[in-house]
Design a protein around this motif. Structure first.
Motif, PDB file in Angstrom:
ATOM      1  N   GLN A 235       0.832  -1.201   0.000  1.00  0.00           N
ATOM      2  CA  GLN A 235       0.000   0.000   0.000  1.00  0.00           C
ATOM      3  C   GLN A 235       0.865   1.247   0.000  1.00  0.00           C
ATOM      4  O   GLN A 235       2.037   1.209   0.385  1.00  0.00           O
ATOM      5  CB  GLN A 235      -0.866   0.045   1.265  1.00  0.00           C
ATOM      6  CG  GLN A 235      -2.249  -0.541   1.140  1.00  0.00           C
ATOM      7  CD  GLN A 235      -3.112  -0.133   2.332  1.00  0.00           C
ATOM      8  OE1 GLN A 235      -2.643  -0.047   3.465  1.00  0.00           O
ATOM      9  NE2 GLN A 235      -4.373   0.118   2.087  1.00  0.00           N
ATOM     10  N   ARG A 275     -13.582   7.139   2.758  1.00  0.00           N
ATOM     11  CA  ARG A 275     -13.652   5.686   3.002  1.00  0.00           C
ATOM     12  C   ARG A 275     -15.028   5.118   2.730  1.00  0.00           C
ATOM     13  O   ARG A 275     -15.193   4.177   1.947  1.00  0.00           O
ATOM     14  CB  ARG A 275     -13.252   5.372   4.447  1.00  0.00           C
ATOM     15  CG  ARG A 275     -13.145   3.867   4.749  1.00  0.00           C
ATOM     16  CD  ARG A 275     -12.965   3.650   6.235  1.00  0.00           C
ATOM     17  NE  ARG A 275     -12.579   2.299   6.585  1.00  0.00           N
ATOM     18  CZ  ARG A 275     -13.408   1.280   6.760  1.00  0.00           C
ATOM     19  NH1 ARG A 275     -14.719   1.454   6.572  1.00  0.00           N
ATOM     20  NH2 ARG A 275     -12.959   0.079   7.099  1.00  0.00           N
ATOM     21  N   GLU A 276     -16.036   5.696   3.397  1.00  0.00           N
ATOM     22  CA  GLU A 276     -17.370   5.088   3.339  1.00  0.00           C
ATOM     23  C   GLU A 276     -18.066   5.307   1.991  1.00  0.00           C
ATOM     24  O   GLU A 276     -18.627   4.380   1.423  1.00  0.00           O
ATOM     25  CB  GLU A 276     -18.233   5.628   4.475  1.00  0.00           C
ATOM     26  CG  GLU A 276     -17.694   5.289   5.871  1.00  0.00           C
ATOM     27  CD  GLU A 276     -17.674   3.791   6.138  1.00  0.00           C
ATOM     28  OE1 GLU A 276     -18.728   3.244   6.464  1.00  0.00           O
ATOM     29  OE2 GLU A 276     -16.591   3.178   6.000  1.00  0.00           O
ATOM     30  N   GLY A 279     -14.864   4.613  -0.976  1.00  0.00           N
ATOM     31  CA  GLY A 279     -14.089   3.379  -0.838  1.00  0.00           C
ATOM     32  C   GLY A 279     -12.658   3.484  -1.319  1.00  0.00           C
ATOM     33  O   GLY A 279     -12.093   2.519  -1.840  1.00  0.00           O
ATOM     34  N   TYR A 282      -8.601   2.219   3.259  1.00  0.00           N
ATOM     35  CA  TYR A 282      -9.082   1.411   4.378  1.00  0.00           C
ATOM     36  C   TYR A 282      -9.001   2.219   5.662  1.00  0.00           C
ATOM     37  O   TYR A 282      -9.929   2.254   6.463  1.00  0.00           O
ATOM     38  CB  TYR A 282      -8.261   0.126   4.529  1.00  0.00           C
ATOM     39  CG  TYR A 282      -8.615  -0.626   5.794  1.00  0.00           C
ATOM     40  CD1 TYR A 282      -9.856  -1.258   5.918  1.00  0.00           C
ATOM     41  CD2 TYR A 282      -7.749  -0.659   6.885  1.00  0.00           C
ATOM     42  CE1 TYR A 282     -10.218  -1.926   7.081  1.00  0.00           C
ATOM     43  CE2 TYR A 282      -8.101  -1.322   8.047  1.00  0.00           C
ATOM     44  CZ  TYR A 282      -9.329  -1.956   8.147  1.00  0.00           C
ATOM     45  OH  TYR A 282      -9.678  -2.605   9.295  1.00  0.00           O
ATOM     46  N   SER A 283      -7.852   2.899   5.870  1.00  0.00           N
ATOM     47  CA  SER A 283      -7.648   3.663   7.101  1.00  0.00           C
ATOM     48  C   SER A 283      -7.446   5.124   6.767  1.00  0.00           C
ATOM     49  O   SER A 283      -6.672   5.476   5.872  1.00  0.00           O
ATOM     50  CB  SER A 283      -6.423   3.122   7.853  1.00  0.00           C
ATOM     51  OG  SER A 283      -6.155   3.893   9.007  1.00  0.00           O
ATOM     52  N   MET A 303      -3.690   3.568   1.282  1.00  0.00           N
ATOM     53  CA  MET A 303      -4.496   3.286   0.086  1.00  0.00           C
ATOM     54  C   MET A 303      -3.678   2.518  -0.944  1.00  0.00           C
ATOM     55  O   MET A 303      -2.447   2.404  -0.820  1.00  0.00           O
ATOM     56  CB  MET A 303      -4.966   4.607  -0.528  1.00  0.00           C
ATOM     57  CG  MET A 303      -3.824   5.416  -1.132  1.00  0.00           C
ATOM     58  SD  MET A 303      -4.012   7.197  -0.994  1.00  0.00           S
ATOM     59  CE  MET A 303      -3.428   7.472   0.671  1.00  0.00           C
TER      60      MET A 303
END
Length: 426
Positions: A235, A275-276, A279, A282-283, A303
Motif C-alpha cells: 500500500q 472511506r465510506e 471506498g 481502508y484507514s 491506500m
C-alpha cells in the motif's frame, strides 16, 4: 480539590484526592525530552527512561519488577518531546513502598556500562519496530519537515548511530545537567493522606539540589515539502500536514473541534467521504499534536497506489468546503459533545487524573479543573473553528510525506504535486 505544595529545593507536588477509590497513581514528571537534545545527545532522554529500570544501589533490575509485583502494582515510564514521566499505580495501602521504589530508581540507578550496552540493543530493536510501521514512518518524516532545524524535529528514540556512542559518563552527565528540582513535578491522584504524602516526598527528595536550567526552543523553519520514503509495501501510506498552534493558544479548543469533525472520528468528514462513500482507503484519520508553543495538524491515509490521486483530491476538496463555511450545526455540536465525552471518560481513572494534573503543572505551571476545560469547549463558536480552518487548510502550505514501493511507482510524487496544483478555491 487539587492542592499544590512546593518543597524548599523547588520540586512541585500536585495532589488530587479522590475518596471513592482504593488506589493511587503517582508520577515523577521531568521537563526533559527530545526537545532538550542536540545531534550528539539525540535519544538520551528516552534512553535514561529505560535505564532507570536496570538496577539501583539497593535493587537489581529483577528485584524492581518483583517488588512492584509483590505490591500488586503497575510501574512504567514514557518519554515525549517535552517531558519524561516515571509512574506507578498501587493500592492506597502500598503508597509508601511505591514512593520508595520510584525514588530509589530516580536517585540510585547505577547506569553500569554492561547494562547500557544491552539496553542499546533493545532500543535499536525498538527503532527497527517503528521503521517496520509505515504509519510511524510517515508521521516521523512529517515531524522532521514541520520542525526542520529545531530539536522538535528529533526522533524521540534517537538514531542507531547515536545510541552506539552512549556510555555511563554520557548518561550521567546528561541527567546531571538536565534533571533539576525546578523542572520536576511529583503528581498523585487517588486515595491518600495529603500531609503524609508531602512528608514522604520531602523525606526522599529534600536533599536533591541542582541549578535551574533555562531551556530556549529555537523556532522551526517550516517550509512546505513533498517527500517520499521508499519501502517495499503493498500500500501507499500518506501524511498530509501543516504547522499549527500550541496548547496555550486561544484557538486551541477550536482546533480540537475542527480536528474532530474533519477526521477525528468515524462520523467525520474525511472518514465518511473518502472511506465510506468512495471506498478509496481502508484507514484514514486526522489528529493534532500540540506542544507548549507549537503543534502539528496531520491527516493519515493508507491506500492502493492507483487510488492516491482521488483520495488526496477528495481530502483537499473537503478542506476547502470547510474553509468556505460548510459546517452544519449538527456536526459542529456532535464534535464538541464527543470531545467533552472523551475528556470526562478519560478522567475516570487515577492514572489519567495524575497525568492531567502532572503534565499541566510541569509544562504550564498551573492547575486546571475539569469544569474549566468543559467551559472552554462549550464556549467554542463555529466562527472560531472557521478562523482556524482558514489558516490551517491553506493548500499552498501543506506538506505531504508518503512511503511505499517507489521503485515500481516512480510517478507518485508527480501525481501528488499535480493534485496539489489543481484549483480548489470556489
Amino acid at each position: 480539590m487539587i492542592k499544590k505544595h512546593t518543597l524548599d529545593n523547588g520540586i512541585r507536588i500536585v495532589m488530587e484526592k479522590i475518596d471513592y477509590v482504593k488506589s493511587a497513581s503517582i508520577g515523577i514528571w521531568v521537563n526533559v525530552g527530545s526537545n532538550n537534545e542536540n545531534e550528539e545527545t539525540n535519544g538520551l532522554s528516552h534512553f535514561i527512561e529505560h535505564m532507570l529500570f536496570k538496577g539501583t544501589e539497593n535493587r537489581k533490575a529483577n528485584e524492581i519488577a518483583e517488588d512492584i509485583d509483590n505490591l500488586g502494582g503497575q510501574l512504567n515510564a514514557f518519554t515525549s518531546k517535552e517531558c519524561t514521566c516515571f509512574y506507578v499505580k498501587v493500592l492506597d495501602e502500598n503508597i509508601k513502598d511505591a514512593v520508595d521504589i520510584l525514588s530509589d530508581m530516580f536517585f540510585n540507578s547505577l547506569f553500569q556500562q554492561e547494562e547500557i550496552d544491552k539496553e542499546i540493543s533493545v532500543v535499536i530493536e525498538e527503532i527497527k519496530m517503528y521503521e517496520d510501521s509505515p504509519e510511524d514512518v510517515v508521521h516521523d518524516k512529517l515531524t522532521e519537515l514541520i520542525f526542520k532545524n529545531s530539536p522538535m524535529a528529533y526522533n524521540i528514540l534517537g538514531t542507531e548511530e547515536n545510541l552506539k556512542t552512549f556510555t555511563t559518563k554520557k548518561v550521567v552527565e546528561y541527567m546531571k545537567k538536565n534533571y533539576t528540582p525546578y523542572n520536576t513535578v511529583i503528581a498523585v491522584a487517588g486515595s491518600f493522606d495529603e500531609q503524609e504524602f508531602v512528608r514522604m516526598i520531602n523525606e526522599k527528595f529534600k536533599d536533591w539540589h541542582n541549578d535551574n536550567i533555562k531551556h530556549v526552543d529555537p523556532e522551526a523553519e517550516y517550509k512546505r515539502s513533498v517527500v517520499g520514503v521508499n519501502k517495499d509495501l503493498e500500500q501507499l501510506h500518506m501524511c498530509i500536514g501543516n504547522k499549527t498552534i500550541g496548547r496555550h493558544h486561544k484557538n486551541y479548543y477550536p482546533l480540537l473541534v475542527l480536528n474532530n469533525l474533519f477526521g477525528g472520528t468515524m462520523s467525520s468528514r474525511i472518514f465518511q467521504e473518502v472511506r465510506e462513500k468512495k471506498g478509496l482507503v481502508y484507514s484514514i484519520y486526522s489528529f493534532v499534536s500540540n506542544y507548549s508553543n507549537t503543534g502539528i495538524f496531520s491527516i493519515y491515509a493508507g491506500m492502493s497506489y492507483n487510488q492516491a490521486e482521488d483520495a488526496l483530491r477528495t481530502i483537499l476538496k473537503e478542506m476547502i468546503s470547510i474553509k468556505n463555511g460548510n459546517i452544519s450545526d449538527e456536526e459542529f455540536n456532535r464534535a464538541k459533545q464527543q470531545i467533552k465525552g472523551n475528556y470526562i471518560l478519560g478522567l475516570e481513572s487515577t492514572s489519567s487524573r495524575m497525568s492531567s494534573i502532572g503534565r499541566r503543572e510541569l509544562l504550564y505551571n498551573e492547575i486546571q479543573y475539569p469544569e474549566e476545560v468543559i467551559e472552554s469547549i462549550n464556549n467554542v463558536k463555529k466562527k472560531d473553528v472557521l478562523n482556524v480552518a482558514a489558516e490551517l487548510f491553506d493548500i499552498d502550505s501543506l506538506s505531504i510525506t508518503f512511503t511505499g514501493n517507489l521503485n515500481k511507482n516512480k510517478d507518485i510524487e508527480d501525481k501528488i504535486n499535480k493534485v496539489l496544483g489543481e484549483k480548489y478555491e470556489d
